[in-house]
Design an enzyme around this catalytic site. Structure first.
Site, PDB file in Angstrom:
ATOM      1  N   SER A   1       0.486  -1.071  -0.114  1.00  6.38           N
ATOM      2  CA  SER A   1      -0.026  -0.106   0.076  1.00  6.38           C
ATOM      3  C   SER A   1       0.932   1.314   0.007  1.00  6.38           C
ATOM      4  CB  SER A   1      -0.897  -0.072   1.178  1.00  6.38           C
ATOM      5  OG  SER A   1       0.179   0.296   2.404  1.00  6.38           O
ATOM      6  N   LYS A   2       0.157   2.356  -0.410  1.00  5.84           N
ATOM      7  CA  LYS A   2       0.816   3.644  -0.271  1.00  5.84           C
ATOM      8  C   LYS A   2       1.491   3.633   1.136  1.00  5.84           C
ATOM      9  CE  LYS A   2      -1.792   7.470  -0.139  1.00  5.84           C
ATOM     10  NZ  LYS A   2      -2.989   8.495  -0.542  1.00  5.84           N
ATOM     11  N   ARG A   3       0.839   3.224   2.171  1.00  2.00           N
ATOM     12  CA  ARG A   3       1.352   3.650   3.341  1.00  2.00           C
ATOM     13  C   ARG A   3       2.523   2.906   3.609  1.00  2.00           C
ATOM     14  NH1 ARG A   3      -2.733   1.556   6.027  1.00  2.00           N
ATOM     15  NH2 ARG A   3      -4.102   1.896   4.211  1.00  2.00           N
TER      16      ARG A   3
END
Ligand code: GLU
Length: 497
Positions: A259-261
Site C-alpha cells: 500500500s501507499k502507507r
C-alpha cells in the site's frame, strides 16, 4: 490481431501495481505484434482526482510504455475517455432490459440502507440477488404501467443485472486456469444509473467490445468480476475476450497488498513519479533517481520470469520472452532492496558520457561547473560504488572541495611523528612532476617509498587523508590527476597546517 488495453481510473497517483499491469499489457501486445490502448475509466465522478490522468500519461511516457491508441493520442475508436462516451451506454442498458438480462430497480438508498441494517441486526447480510429481488421495488415485480409511470415521473432508478439462477459457471483464466463459481453466490450488480452514467461493469464491457479488445490483462482484484463480465458478453451475444488476472504485489514483510502507507512507513517509493496530494508530495521512483529501465526490469519480474535465473533484461528481451502463461498465481513480494540492485546494475551499464551529463546537472544546482571531460573521469572512478547519480556527490565531493576537517579516528591511527616530513617531501616531488598523470605520479611516489625504505602504510593513508579527509575514495593517484597539481600540493600543505 491482438489488442489489449490499460484502463486505469483517474483516482490518484498510479500505484506500482497499475504500472505493472500496463507493462504486462505492453509486453503482450508487442510480443504478438498487436496493439496497446490507453482508456481512461472515469465514470465514477465521486472518485475523480484532478491531475491523475495527466500523471498516468506522463508516467507511461517516462517508462517508454507507448500506446498505439488512447487518450491524448486518438485512434479509430475515439474518444477513449469514458466520460466523453456517456451518450453511448444507455442504449446498451436498455438492450439488456429488453432481452430480460437486466431490470429497473427503484429502491431508494434509504430503503436499501434500512434493509441492510435490519439484516445486520440479525447477524445476516442483505444482498440484492435471486433470493431478495422478488420482494423489492423493481420492474420484475411492479406492474409495467407503474414502471412506466415511475420512469415518466423521473424517479431515480438504477439498472441491475439479473444474475441467472443457480448456474455453475466454468470460466478460463490464462493464468489461473479453470475458475468455477455458482451464480447464486453473486449479486445483481448495478450497471447503469438514472443520471445517465454507466457503472464500471457496463462501460468496461461495452468499451472492450467496441474497441475490439482480445485479451483483458488486469489485477487480481478484478477476478471476482470475471463471472459478471462473461455473463454480460453472453447477454449481449458478443464474443468474450480472454482473461488474465495478474497476482497481487505484496508488502515487503508480512501479509497483504503493498500500500501507499507501506512506502511512507518504510521509506521507499510506490509510485512511478512524484505526486502531490493535500499539499504533501510523495516521492516517486523517478524523483528518487531510479532509471526507467531499472523499474521496468524490476516490475517485469514481479510475478513472472522466463524460467531461468537471468535477471537483467532489456525491453526487447522482455518482449521476446514474455509469456502470460508463465505468470505466477501467487502474490509477488515487493523488495525495495532489489530495485536498488537493478538501479546499480543499470548505472554500471551507462556510459561515462551519459552519467557525466546527469551528474553535471546536479552539480550545476549546487553552483559547481566542471569540464565535461573531468566529470567523465570522475564518474568513471566512482560508478562501481554508486546506485544513483545522486551518490556521485556523496562518494566524490572531495573532487570539488578540499576537506575542511580530517577524520579524527583515522588521524589518531595514521598520523605519526614522521608523517609531516613524508607529506612535505612528497609535495616537493609532486610539485616538480612534469606530466600530472595518475600512473606517472604513482611511479614517483612508489620510487620515493623505495628510496626512503618506507612502507606503503606509512605513506598512502596520510596522503589520502590530506586529499580526501578520510580513508575513503578511489585510487589516490587518480584523485591527484583529476584535481591537478596545484590543488594536490595545496591539500598536502594544508594538512601540515
Ligand atoms: N478501471 C479499472 C481499474 O482502475 C480497470 C479494470 C480492468 O482492467 O478491467 O483498475
Amino acid at each position: 490481431m491482438v489488442r489489449v488495453r490499460f484502463a486505469p481510473s483517474p483516482t490518484g497517483a498510479l500505484h506500482i501495481g497499475g504500472v505493472r499491469t500496463a507493462l504486462f499489457n505492453y509486453l503482450f501486445a508487442k510480443k504478438h505484434k498487436g496493439e496497446f490502448l490507453l482508456r481512461i475509466e472515469d465514470t465514477d465522478q465521486n472518485r475523480y482526482v484532478e491531475g491523475a490522468e495527466e500523471y498516468i500519461i506522463n508516467s507511461l511516457n517516462w517508462l517508454g510504455l507507448t500506446y498505439d491508441e488512447g487518450v491524448g493520442k486518438g485512434g479509430k475508436h475515439a474518444p477513449y475517455r469514458q466520460s466523453e462516451r456517456k451518450p453511448l451506454y444507455r442504449q446498451y442498458a436498455e438492450q439488456l432490459i429488453a432481452n430480460g438480462w437486466a431490470y429497473y430497480a427503484f429502491d431508494t438508498a434509504e430503503e436499501l440502507d434500512i434493509l441492510r441494517k435490519t439484516a445486520e441486526a440479525k447477524g445476516e447480510t442483505f444482498i440484492y440477488n435471486w433470493a431478495t429481488r422478488a420482494t423489492l421495488k423493481n420492474s420484475l415485480v411492479l406492474p409495467s404501467d407503474e414502471v412506466q409511470r415511475y420512469l415518466a415521473a423521473g424517479n431515480e432508478y438504477v439498472v441491475r443485472f439479473k444474475m441467472p439462477d443457480n448456474e455453475v459457471l466454468k470460466m478460463n483464466d490464462m493464468i489461473r486456469g479453470e475458475v468455477v463459481i455458482n451464480t447464486n453466490t453473486l449479486d445483481d450488480k448495478v450497471l447503469f444509473k438514472s443520471d445517465g452514467m454507466p457503472t464500471y461493469h457496463l462501460a468496461n464491457i461495452v468499451d472492450d467490445h467496441l474497441m475490439e479488445i482480445t485479451h483483458v490483462i488486469r489485477g487480481e482484484e478484478w477476478l471476482p468480476s470475471m463471472p459478471l463480465h462473461l455473463l454480460l458478453y453472453r447477454a449481449f451475444g458478443w464474443e468474450a475476450p480472454q482473461f488474465a488476472h495478474l497476482p497481487l504485489i505484496l508488502k515487503p514483510v508480512g501479509n497483504g497488498k503493498l500500500s501507499k502507507r507501506d512506502g511512507i512507513k518504510l521509506g521507499f517509493p510506490v509510485f512511478p513519479m512524484d505526486w502531490t496530494e493535500n499539499g504533501e508530495t510523495l516521492k516517486g521512483f523517478s524523483g528518487e533517481g531510479y532509471f526507467p529501465e531499472a523499474l521496468i526490469n524490476f516490475l517485469a519480474l514481479l510475478g513472472w520470469n522466463p524460467g531461468n535465473d537471468q535477471e537483467i533484461f532489456s525491453m526487447n528481451e522482455l518482449i521476446a520472452l514474455f509469456d502470460l502463461e508463465k505468470v505466477h498465481k501467487a502474490g509477488a513480494r515487493f523488495d525495495p532492496e532489489k530495485i536498488k540492485w537493478f538501479n546499480h546494475q543499470y548505472l554500471q551499464q551507462k556510459g561515462n558520457d551519459e552519467l557525466a551529463v546527469l551528474f553535471g546537472e546536479l552539480l550545476k544546482n549546487k553552483g559547481i561547473e566542471v569540464a565535461t571531460s573531468t566529470l567523465q573521469k570522475i564518474v568513471g572512478l566512482l560508478k562501481e560504488r554508486a546506485t544513483f547519480v545522486n551518490d556521485f556527490w556523496e562518494l566524490g565531493k572531495f573532487f570539488f572541495e578540499a576537506p575542511t576537517q580530517y577524520d579524527e579516528k583515522a588521524m589518531k591511527k595514521q598520523w605519526k611523528e614522521q608523517s609531516p616530513l613524508i607529506v612535505e617531501e612528497v609535495a616537493a616531488l609532486l610539485r616538480n612532476a612534469t606530466d600530472f598523470e595518475a600512473r606517472g605520479l604513482e611511479g614517483i611516489v612508489k620510487q620515493y617509498i623505495a628510496d626512503k625504505e618506507l612502507g606503503l602504510g606509512q605513506v598512502m593513508p596520510v596522503l589520502r587523508l590530506a586529499l580526501v579527509g578520510e580513508l575513503k575514495g578511489p585510487d589516490i593517484f587518480d584523485i591527484m590527476e583529476v584535481i591537478g597539481k596545484e590543488e594536490t600540493v595545496n591539500r598536502l600543505f594544508r594538512i601540515l597546517e
